[in-house]
Design a protein around this motif. Structure first.
Motif, PDB file in Angstrom:
ATOM      1  N   ILE A 164      -7.914   0.674   0.489  1.00 35.88           N
ATOM      2  CA  ILE A 164      -6.782   1.606   0.409  1.00 35.88           C
ATOM      3  C   ILE A 164      -6.280   1.919   1.812  1.00 35.88           C
ATOM      4  N   THR A 218      -3.902   4.772   3.707  1.00 38.83           N
ATOM      5  CA  THR A 218      -3.160   6.029   3.628  1.00 38.83           C
ATOM      6  C   THR A 218      -2.362   6.189   4.906  1.00 38.83           C
ATOM      7  N   GLU A 257       4.238  10.937   2.300  1.00 41.01           N
ATOM      8  CA  GLU A 257       2.800  10.624   2.336  1.00 41.01           C
ATOM      9  C   GLU A 257       2.529   9.496   1.338  1.00 41.01           C
ATOM     10  N   GLU A 275      -0.012   6.276  -0.311  1.00 40.75           N
ATOM     11  CA  GLU A 275      -1.297   5.616  -0.533  1.00 40.75           C
ATOM     12  C   GLU A 275      -1.009   4.216  -1.053  1.00 40.75           C
ATOM     13  N   VAL A 317      -2.537   0.426  -2.132  1.00 43.15           N
ATOM     14  CA  VAL A 317      -3.760  -0.196  -2.639  1.00 43.15           C
ATOM     15  C   VAL A 317      -3.629  -1.713  -2.546  1.00 43.15           C
TER      16      VAL A 317
END
Length: 261
Positions: A43, A45, A91, A93, A95
């Motif tokens: 992941i 971020t 923001e 995330e 994957v």
């Protein structure tokens, strides 16, 4: 390895376009990469600062390319406006596309061009007897059958005894874990190649000393621990609490209830 991430919109892998557009492509210079040894999909971020509010433009086709793999948005972010630099803060995330391995079954297929007489079923429920190279071969054939753009290799010098292995409706990520459970050989990823072997690549990023290379200081402290290899109990009733093993907290209570100390 990339130090700056650029966001793209996936079209077909060859004609992908900058996100949100060519003129204002979103670029990330500060991000965090999390990966576990023989774990799930890595992941990333990060925070995207952009002159445009991208709330209505995000989709699960937006990705960044890092370490040989695409990292896709799995949760649509929302923005907030930053008064400090007059940009919108998002923001994110991301994957790894490796998550596809959690959703594709391991099938019993063998390439007919191998000119062999191995029994196959084209089913997700099957058993076979073989070593780790046989296992890797079957994993590769299953990946090709499902048109998944990953491959499996056994590192030089790695071998194993032949063993019986059985599967029933096992996803591919679980199948490679079962290979480790069966042959006790770990696996690791290099981009879209799954390696079975004992690697020195468990740490996928090499940290260098200095401000731009992330590692700012190195410190070692000597603990001066003494090695203990024997423990001996020494004592008598003098160091046993007066209430042990009684439930009363004083000698008088113990004697009053017919007990001895």
């Amino acid at each position: 390895m990339e130090k700056v991430l650029k966001l793209y919109k996936y079209i077909d892998g060859s004609n992908d376009t900058p996100f949100p557009n060519v003129e204002y492509q979103a670029i990330v210079s500060d991000f965090r990469y999390d990966v576990k040894r023989m774990g799930g999909a890595p992941i990333i971020t990060c925070t995207v600062m952009h002159t445009l509010c991208l709330d209505k433009l995000w989709s699960e086709n937006v990705y960044a390319y890092f370490n040989g793999e695409r990292f896709f948005i799995k949760q649509i972010p929302t923005s907030s406006y930053s008064n400090t630099d007059s940009r919108y803060k998002h923001e994110l995330e991301l994957v790894s596309e490796r998550f596809v391995l959690d959703n594709v079954y391991f099938y019993d297929v063998v390439d007919s061009s191998e000119n062999n007489d191995k029994p196959v079923s084209n089913s997700s429920k099957f058993s076979f007897f073989g070593d780790i190279n046989e296992f890797a071969s079957r994993l590769n054939q299953s990946l090709q059958y499902s048109k998944v753009d990953y491959s499996v290799v056994v590192d030089d010098g790695i071998s194993s005894e032949a063993k019986m292995v059985s599967f029933q409706d096992q996803f591919f990520s679980g199948a490679i874990q079962e290979c480790y459970n069966t042959y006790n050989v770990p696996f690791y990823f290099e981009g879209k190649v799954i390696h079975f072997g004992y690697t020195n690549n468990a740490i996928t990023r090499t940290f260098k000393y200095g401000d731009k290379e992330s590692l700012l200081s190195i410190q070692k402290q000597n603990a001066n621990y003494k090695v203990v290899n024997r423990v001996t109990g020494v004592g008598s009733e003098d160091n046993i609490p007066y209430y042990y093993p009684n439930d009363y907290e004083s000698k008088e209570e113990v004697e009053a209830n017919g007990g001895t100390w």
